[in-house]
Design a protein around this motif. Structure first.
Motif, short mmCIF file in Angstrom:
data_model
loop_
_atom_site.label_atom_id
_atom_site.label_comp_id
_atom_site.label_asym_id
_atom_site.label_seq_id
_atom_site.Cartn_x
_atom_site.Cartn_y
_atom_site.Cartn_z
N ASP A 56 0.46 -1.09 -0.39
CA ASP A 56 0.32 -0.38 0.06
C ASP A 56 0.99 1.49 -0.36
O ASP A 56 2.07 1.50 0.71
CB ASP A 56 -0.96 -0.17 1.48
N PRO A 57 0.68 2.24 -0.62
CA PRO A 57 1.14 3.78 -1.28
C PRO A 57 1.56 4.32 0.38
O PRO A 57 2.20 4.82 0.47
CB PRO A 57 0.96 3.94 -2.73
N ASP A 58 0.19 4.04 0.84
CA ASP A 58 0.07 5.18 1.78
C ASP A 58 0.13 3.73 3.75
O ASP A 58 -0.43 3.92 4.38
CB ASP A 58 -1.35 5.77 1.84
N ALA A 59 1.13 2.95 3.17
CA ALA A 59 1.00 2.24 4.48
C ALA A 59 1.86 2.32 5.20
O ALA A 59 2.41 3.60 6.07
CB ALA A 59 2.31 0.24 4.08
N ASP A 60 1.01 2.32 6.54
CA ASP A 60 1.44 2.50 8.03
C ASP A 60 1.36 1.71 8.61
O ASP A 60 0.87 0.39 8.38
CB ASP A 60 0.53 3.54 8.86
N GLY A 61 2.60 1.65 10.23
CA GLY A 61 1.74 0.63 10.99
C GLY A 61 2.12 1.40 12.52
O GLY A 61 1.58 2.22 13.29
N VAL A 62 2.79 0.34 13.61
CA VAL A 62 2.63 0.74 15.05
C VAL A 62 4.24 0.24 14.94
O VAL A 62 4.84 -0.93 14.46
CB VAL A 62 2.23 0.04 15.92
N LEU A 63 5.39 0.68 15.55
CA LEU A 63 5.94 0.85 15.94
C LEU A 63 6.34 0.25 18.12
O LEU A 63 5.85 1.19 18.63
CB LEU A 63 7.21 2.22 16.32
N PHE A 73 5.21 -4.72 27.71
CA PHE A 73 5.32 -3.71 26.23
C PHE A 73 5.92 -2.17 27.43
O PHE A 73 4.84 -2.30 27.89
CB PHE A 73 4.26 -3.16 26.06
N VAL A 74 6.72 -1.48 26.36
CA VAL A 74 6.76 -0.31 27.36
C VAL A 74 6.16 0.82 26.17
O VAL A 74 5.29 1.51 27.40
CB VAL A 74 8.49 0.12 26.80
N LEU A 75 5.86 0.65 25.34
CA LEU A 75 5.41 2.13 24.18
C LEU A 75 5.15 1.77 23.37
O LEU A 75 5.50 0.28 22.42
CB LEU A 75 6.22 3.32 24.44
N GLU A 76 3.99 1.93 22.52
CA GLU A 76 3.85 2.11 21.40
C GLU A 76 3.09 3.27 20.46
O GLU A 76 2.57 3.94 21.74
CB GLU A 76 2.26 1.45 20.81
N VAL A 77 3.89 2.90 19.56
CA VAL A 77 3.88 4.83 18.52
C VAL A 77 3.60 4.00 16.87
O VAL A 77 3.95 3.15 16.62
CB VAL A 77 4.77 5.84 18.77
N ASN A 78 2.37 5.17 16.55
CA ASN A 78 2.23 5.48 15.16
C ASN A 78 3.06 5.38 14.65
O ASN A 78 3.66 6.73 14.87
CB ASN A 78 1.06 5.87 14.74
N ALA A 79 3.61 4.97 13.19
CA ALA A 79 3.88 5.13 12.66
C ALA A 79 4.52 5.41 10.91
O ALA A 79 3.44 4.30 10.56
CB ALA A 79 5.84 4.35 12.60
N ASP A 80 4.94 6.08 10.24
CA ASP A 80 4.64 5.56 8.65
C ASP A 80 6.03 4.49 8.55
O ASP A 80 6.68 4.50 8.56
CB ASP A 80 5.18 6.98 7.91
N ALA A 81 5.24 3.64 7.41
CA ALA A 81 5.70 2.59 7.35
C ALA A 81 7.12 3.15 6.40
O ALA A 81 7.97 2.21 6.49
CB ALA A 81 5.41 1.55 5.99
N ASP A 82 7.09 3.53 5.03
CA ASP A 82 8.22 4.41 4.16
C ASP A 82 9.54 4.88 5.65
O ASP A 82 10.88 4.87 5.45
CB ASP A 82 7.54 5.34 3.32
N ALA A 83 8.77 5.16 6.62
CA ALA A 83 10.03 6.41 7.19
C ALA A 83 10.64 4.77 8.48
O ALA A 83 10.91 5.15 8.14
CB ALA A 83 8.74 7.43 8.58
N ILE A 84 10.26 3.94 8.32
CA ILE A 84 10.31 2.86 9.26
C ILE A 84 11.38 1.95 8.02
O ILE A 84 12.54 1.84 8.73
CB ILE A 84 9.55 1.47 9.34
N LEU A 85 11.38 1.86 6.90
CA LEU A 85 11.70 1.34 6.37
C LEU A 85 12.82 1.63 6.23
O LEU A 85 13.97 1.26 5.27
CB LEU A 85 11.15 0.99 5.22
N ASP A 86 12.43 3.55 5.57
CA ASP A 86 14.08 4.19 5.48
C ASP A 86 15.50 4.47 6.69
O ASP A 86 16.29 3.83 6.40
CB ASP A 86 13.50 5.85 5.05
#
Length: 146
Positions: A56-63, A73-86
């Motif tokens: 998905d070109p607008d893929a997102d997820g959770v770090l 779990f210590v924490l979860e934060v929403n994240a852009d998938a492209d940024a994580i892959l970068d």
């Protein structure tokens, strides 16, 4: 803890010359709960899970950041998938540069009005939206069996 208490910033991703990338998380919620989870000597693991299909070109997820020994779990934060892959690509490039740093990337967690937790990391596991490990998109040190 609510995800909206956290802000994620990735630093030195895609820089030239290659610098050690940093995962910077800022927490702006009740500090006592997070500081309890970040006691000195706590060893943390990071994992990212896609919430949408990988292609998905607008893929997102959770770090997710967890305590290594217990898996809590210590924490979860929403994240852009492209940024994580970068980030993964930048950390791989940094690791290949032969630097003296003990990790491929750095993790910083700032509690607003409180302490900063900082550590170098070598592993970041990436999972698709079905929970399957994406080895080619993950940071897995050599010699580690999963």
């Amino acid at each position: 803890m609510r995800r909206d208490y956290f802000t994620l910033e990735l630093r030195d991703v895609g820089t030239d010359p290659v610098e050690q990338p940093t995962v910077h998380v800022e927490y702006d919620g009740p500090s006592d709960e997070l500081e309890t989870r970040l006691t000195p000597g706590t060893d943390l693991d990071l994992a990212f899970r896609f919430q949408t299909p990988v292609d998905d070109p607008d893929a997102d997820g959770v770090l997710a950041i967890t305590e290594r020994l217990t898996g809590d779990f210590v924490l979860e934060v929403n994240a852009d998938a492209d940024a994580i892959l970068d980030l993964v690509d930048a950390a791989k490039a940094y690791g290949q540069e032969g630097s003296d740093a003990p990790g491929c990337y750095s993790l910083e967690i700032d509690v607003v009005g409180g302490d900063r937790y900082t550590t170098d990391k070598r592993t970041l596991l990436v999972y698709d939206d079905d929970g399957d490990l994406l080895r080619n998109h993950s940071l897995i040190p050599s010699g580690v069996e999963l």
